[in-house]
Design a protein around this motif. Sequence first.
Motif: not given
Length: 296
Positions: A100-118
Amino acid sequence: MPPYSAHQSFIAPAVPTAALWRVIVGFLAASAIYLLLNNLLFTLVFNVTGPQDSSFFDDLLSGKTPAAMFLLLGSFALMTLGVTIVARVLHQRSFASLIGPLGLAVAQFSAVVRLLVVVSVVIFLLPPWDLGDPLVPNLEVGTWVLLLPFSLLAVFVQVSAEEIVFRGYVQQQLAARFKMPLVWMVLPSFLFALGHYMPNELGENALIIALWAGVFGMLMADLTARAGSLGPAIAVHFCNNVAAIVIMSMPDDLSGLALYLTPFSMADTEAVRAWLPVDFALMFITWLAARLAIRR
């Protein structure tokens, strides 16, 4: 906005070559390439290491040491290579189109990882989790910390490969041919579950663990369709496997990078079965958290 509207742009690169025979041939070809290259890799390793006693090779293939785990997890890059070759040769598609769009994938990956860590920290702090007996120390803390960046990278290689194959290639190609989610969600998830069905290693729990993998696959398919990229699915898979491989592993296999080991093994059927409902609940919690992180 329909929940799967982003899926249309995600599957768009697959539409020109959406014939069913292509995905069947492609999946088999990608699997064959991976198995061939994987066999060549381990043959090379065995030849380089020279004559060893059987315990050395048992530890290597079961991931009982850090070096063995890096080799096993790193070998999944060959799975990515196999499907990349198939996408290029059989579908005239780029590797990037599988993600998928690389910029979108990276942004979504980062957002999900941050929330899952919390979420993981909250889950760890709130309830008094009890595995029956104390956790068993595995790696020394200093060694574990030193290896941690490489361990995270190795897990990322492994989970990315699986997501690229099942939620990328297979889901995209099926969704380009069939509009019904029942097809493009269930079939790749069935294949994913089949790959996790290991009765020799998992014993009486093999079927329910394969079922867990199948449900996990469908939830990741849902995330991918909502997100329009593999970013969230890779993030959830990454956090799940970091917890199971790097932080707390079972003593049977794939324990070489873990800080702790569980007080029971796969052979302890009842203990594993008692923990599985918690594992199912955690899977749904991480899926819901990922949906919240991407707001879809």
